[in-house]
Design a protein around this motif. Structure first.
Motif, PDB file in Angstrom:
ATOM      1  N   PHE A   1      12.870  -4.132  -2.248  1.00 30.63           N
ATOM      2  CA  PHE A   1      14.611  -3.760  -2.028  1.00 30.63           C
ATOM      3  C   PHE A   1      14.983  -3.297  -3.399  1.00 30.63           C
ATOM      4  N   ALA A   2      14.074  -2.792  -4.355  1.00 32.21           N
ATOM      5  CA  ALA A   2      14.483  -2.068  -5.356  1.00 32.21           C
ATOM      6  C   ALA A   2      14.197  -0.654  -5.511  1.00 32.21           C
ATOM      7  N   GLN A   3      13.566  -0.081  -4.192  1.00 29.29           N
ATOM      8  CA  GLN A   3      13.306   1.043  -4.061  1.00 29.29           C
ATOM      9  C   GLN A   3      14.606   2.119  -3.469  1.00 29.29           C
ATOM     10  N   ALA A   4      14.704   3.233  -3.942  1.00 28.36           N
ATOM     11  CA  ALA A   4      15.465   4.294  -3.658  1.00 28.36           C
ATOM     12  C   ALA A   4      15.382   4.497  -2.189  1.00 28.36           C
ATOM     13  N   PRO A   5      16.256   5.103  -1.310  1.00 29.94           N
ATOM     14  CA  PRO A   5      16.073   5.418   0.005  1.00 29.94           C
ATOM     15  C   PRO A   5      15.181   6.499   0.393  1.00 29.94           C
ATOM     16  N   PRO A   6      14.334   6.345   1.254  1.00 27.64           N
ATOM     17  CA  PRO A   6      13.256   7.503   1.521  1.00 27.64           C
ATOM     18  C   PRO A   6      13.672   8.900   1.171  1.00 27.64           C
TER      19      PRO A   6
ATOM     20  N   GLU B   1       0.704  -1.303   0.097  1.00 27.41           N
ATOM     21  CA  GLU B   1       0.064   0.032   0.019  1.00 27.41           C
ATOM     22  C   GLU B   1       0.765   1.315   0.176  1.00 27.41           C
ATOM     23  N   VAL B   2       0.470   2.246  -0.572  1.00 26.39           N
ATOM     24  CA  VAL B   2       0.969   3.649  -0.744  1.00 26.39           C
ATOM     25  C   VAL B   2       0.034   4.709  -0.247  1.00 26.39           C
TER      26      VAL B   2
ATOM     27  N   ILE C   1       1.474  13.184  -7.434  1.00 25.32           N
ATOM     28  CA  ILE C   1       2.511  12.720  -6.628  1.00 25.32           C
ATOM     29  C   ILE C   1       2.215  11.085  -6.976  1.00 25.32           C
ATOM     30  N   ASP C   2       1.085  10.645  -6.982  1.00 22.13           N
ATOM     31  CA  ASP C   2       0.893   9.129  -7.185  1.00 22.13           C
ATOM     32  C   ASP C   2       1.549   8.831  -8.707  1.00 22.13           C
ATOM     33  N   LYS C   3       1.250   9.873  -9.632  1.00 20.78           N
ATOM     34  CA  LYS C   3       1.880   9.537 -10.945  1.00 20.78           C
ATOM     35  C   LYS C   3       3.533   9.192 -10.809  1.00 20.78           C
ATOM     36  N   GLN C   4       4.065  10.355 -10.233  1.00 16.26           N
ATOM     37  CA  GLN C   4       5.398  10.515 -10.209  1.00 16.26           C
ATOM     38  C   GLN C   4       6.084   9.207  -9.319  1.00 16.26           C
ATOM     39  N   LEU C   5       5.483   8.806  -8.235  1.00 13.81           N
ATOM     40  CA  LEU C   5       5.751   7.643  -7.484  1.00 13.81           C
ATOM     41  C   LEU C   5       5.774   6.450  -8.443  1.00 13.81           C
ATOM     42  N   ASN C   6       4.838   6.333  -9.090  1.00 13.19           N
ATOM     43  CA  ASN C   6       4.721   5.284 -10.174  1.00 13.19           C
ATOM     44  C   ASN C   6       5.901   5.081 -11.302  1.00 13.19           C
TER      45      ASN C   6
ATOM     46  N   VAL D   1       7.714   3.091  -7.174  1.00  9.91           N
ATOM     47  CA  VAL D   1       7.100   2.863  -5.933  1.00  9.91           C
ATOM     48  C   VAL D   1       5.435   2.818  -6.232  1.00  9.91           C
ATOM     49  N   TYR D   2       4.902   1.707  -6.088  1.00  7.86           N
ATOM     50  CA  TYR D   2       3.450   1.490  -6.094  1.00  7.86           C
ATOM     51  C   TYR D   2       3.291  -0.199  -5.738  1.00  7.86           C
ATOM     52  N   PRO D   3       2.136  -0.227  -5.398  1.00  7.49           N
ATOM     53  CA  PRO D   3       1.452  -1.718  -4.885  1.00  7.49           C
ATOM     54  C   PRO D   3       1.990  -2.751  -5.713  1.00  7.49           C
ATOM     55  N   GLY D   4       2.615  -3.714  -5.364  1.00 13.12           N
ATOM     56  CA  GLY D   4       3.193  -4.844  -5.896  1.00 13.12           C
ATOM     57  C   GLY D   4       4.685  -4.746  -6.514  1.00 13.12           C
TER      58      GLY D   4
END
Length: 405
Positions: free
Chosen positions: A141-146, A111-112, A125-130, A134-137
Motif C-alpha cells: 500500500f506504500a507503492q505508487a500507481p502502476p 517478487e518483482v 531497472i531493478d536499481k531504479q525500482l529499489n 519497489v522491492y521484495p519485502g
C-alpha cells in the motif's frame, strides 16, 4: 412476555423457580422493577423465565425474603460468550497473531519480475525500482500507481522505449522494450555521405558536396553517394598544372532509394483476445509523503486476471492544498477469449503485422510501397509467411573524412 431488546448485548440468564405457585415470584420481581420475559410453567411447583444480567443482585435480594428456591439454568448473551472466549487465552492470542501475520504477509511484495530487456538494462531497472521502494519485502500500500511507476521508469532509464507495470497479488511484473539509440555524428566534422542500405536511387537533392550517383543507380551499403571534398573556389593550378587546391566540407543531401526487405512472420489460427468483463472493485487510499494507507476495500478481488486504473485527488482546506491526497484505484476483471481465424484472415493479419512492425522500425519518414507474399505454408495450426516488402526511405549516412588521406 416479549423478548427484551438489547438483552443479548447486555446479557441475560434463564432461572428456574421452585415452590408453591412459582409464577408469583416472577410477578413480585416485575413489581419491583425487574424485567422478566419468556416465563413458562414447567409443572405445578416450577417455572422458568429470563431476567437481565444486571438484575441478578436485586433478584437475589427478593428471593431471600421468600421461601422459593432459585437456580440458574442458562447464561446467554455476549458478556458470557466473551468470558468463555477469554478463558482460552492461547487460542485468542493464536488467532490474533495468525490474523496479523496474514495481514502482514498479504500486504508486502514477494517478487518483482522483469522481462523483455537485456541483463544490463534489467539491472538498471531493478536499481531504479529499489529507489522507488519497489522491492521484495516492501509494503504494497506504500507503492505508487502502476501508471506512475511506468512513467518514472521511462524518464529515469534512457535505454527504455516503453515500460509496462502490472501488479498481480503480491508480485510486480515489469515488462520493457529497449530503445535503439543511434549515435549521430558531429555535424561540424567534414565528411562524405555513403549509402546505409542497398537500393535503387529514386530521389536526390544535394545541397553541399560533389554527387557521385544519379537517380535509378543501384548502390550497395557503404558506397559513397556525395563526396565531401570539393575544389576550392578561386584556386589556381600549381606549377606542374596537375594539382588543384581541395577543401573538405560537411556534405549535405537528401537521397531516397527504393529498398526491400524479406520478412518472415508466423500467425496462429487460434489466438486469445483480451477483454474487460465489466466486473470491478474500487479501493481507496490516503497518500502522504509517498506512503499509502488503505481506507476502503481490503484484500484482492477474486479475479484471475486484473487491470488497474488509478486517479489521485489532492485534499484542500479552504484555499490551501494539503500534502495529502485520496487515491482511487479501480480493479477491473479481464479475460482472454479463444478466437479462431481463417487462413485468409491469418495471411491478411500477418501482412498488416509485418508492415506495421517495419514502419515502426524505419520511422514515419519511410514510405511502404508494396508488399508481396513470396512463400506461404501452414503447419501445426499456424500460417508462416515469407514477405517481400518494398520501401522508399532515406539511405544517407554520414562518414567522416580521414584527414590523413
Amino acid at each position: 412476555m416479549k423478548h427484551i431488546d438489547g438483552s443479548k448485548v447486555t446479557g441475560f440468564v434463564t432461572i428456574s423457580v421452585k415452590g408453591t405457585a412459582p409464577e408469583l415470584f416472577f410477578q413480585k420481581c416485575a413489581s419491583e422493577g425487574i424485567k422478566v420475559w419468556n416465563v413458562r410453567k414447567i409443572d405445578e411447583e416450577s417455572c422458568e423465565g429470563n431476567i437481565r444480567l444486571s438484575d441478578i443482585r436485586q433478584m437475589k435480594q427478593i428471593r431471600r425474603k421468600t421461601i422459593y428456591k432459585v437456580s440458574f439454568l442458562r447464561k446467554n448473551g455476549y458478556p458470557f460468550a466473551y468470558r468463555r472466549f477469554m478463558k482460552k487465552k492461547p487460542l485468542v492470542f493464536g488467532l490474533l497473531a495468525g490474523f496479523l501475520l496474514f495481514l502482514f504477509l498479504s500486504n508486502i511484495i514477494w517478487e518483482v519480475k522483469i522481462t523483455g530487456v537485456p541483463k544490463d538494462i534489467e539491472a538498471k531497472i531493478d536499481k531504479q525500482l529499489n529507489s522507488y521502494g519497489v522491492y521484495p519485502g516492501a509494503w504494497l500500500f506504500a507503492q505508487a500507481p502502476p501508471t506512475e511507476l511506468q512513467q518514472k521508469l521511462i524518464n529515469d532509464v534512457p535505454e527504455l522505449l516503453w515500460a509496462g507495470v502490472d501488479q498481480k497479488g503480491t508480485t510486480f511484473y515489469i515488462e520493457g522494450v529497449e530503445k535503439i539509440v543511434v549515435q549521430e555524428p558531429d555535424p561540424e566534422i567534414p565528411g562524405n555521405l555513403v549509402a546505409s542500405k542497398k537500393g535503387v536511387i529514386t530521389h536526390m537533392y544535394v545541397t553541399k558536396g560533389q554527387p557521385l550517383v544519379s537517380i535509378n543507380d543501384y548502390v550497395e551499403p557503404g558506397e559513397m553517394l556525395v563526396k565531401g571534398i570539393v575544389e576550392q573556389e578561386g584556386s589556381e593550378d600549381s606549377e606542374d598544372g596537375e594539382e588543384t587546391a581541395k577543401q573538405t566540407i560537411v556534405a549535405e543531401a537528401e537521397i531516397k532509394a527504393n529498398t526491400w526487405y524479406e520478412i518472415t512472420v508466423t500467425v496462429p489460427l487460434e489466438y486469445r483476445d483480451e477483454q474487460l468483463t465489466g466486473n470491478r472493485e474500487k479501493k481507496y487510499f490516503l497518500k502522504a509523503a509517498g506512503f499509502q494507507l488503505p481506507i476502503w476495500g481490503f484484500g484482492e478481488p477474486p479475479y484471475k486476471e486484473i487491470h488497474r486504473d488509478s486517479t489521485e485527488d489532492k485534499i484542500q482546506f479552504l484555499k490551501w492544498e494539503l500534502p495529502i491526497s485520496v487515491v482511487e484505484t479501480t480493479i477491473s476483471e479481464k479475460e482472454f477469449n479463444s478466437m479462431e481465424r481463417t487462413k485468409e484472415e491469418a495471411v491478411e493479419t500477418g501482412i498488416n503485422q509485418a508492415v506495421k512492425q517495419l514502419q515502426n522500425e524505419l520511422g514515419t519518414d519511410a514510405k511502404i510501397l508494396s508488399e508481396k507474399v513470396l512463400h506461404e505454408t501452414m503447419e501445426h495450426g499456424k500460417v508462416k509467411l515469407n514477405l517481400y516488402i518494398s520501401v522508399e526511405e532515406n539511405i544517407v549516412k554520414h562518414e567522416p573524412i580521414d584527414q590523413g588521406d
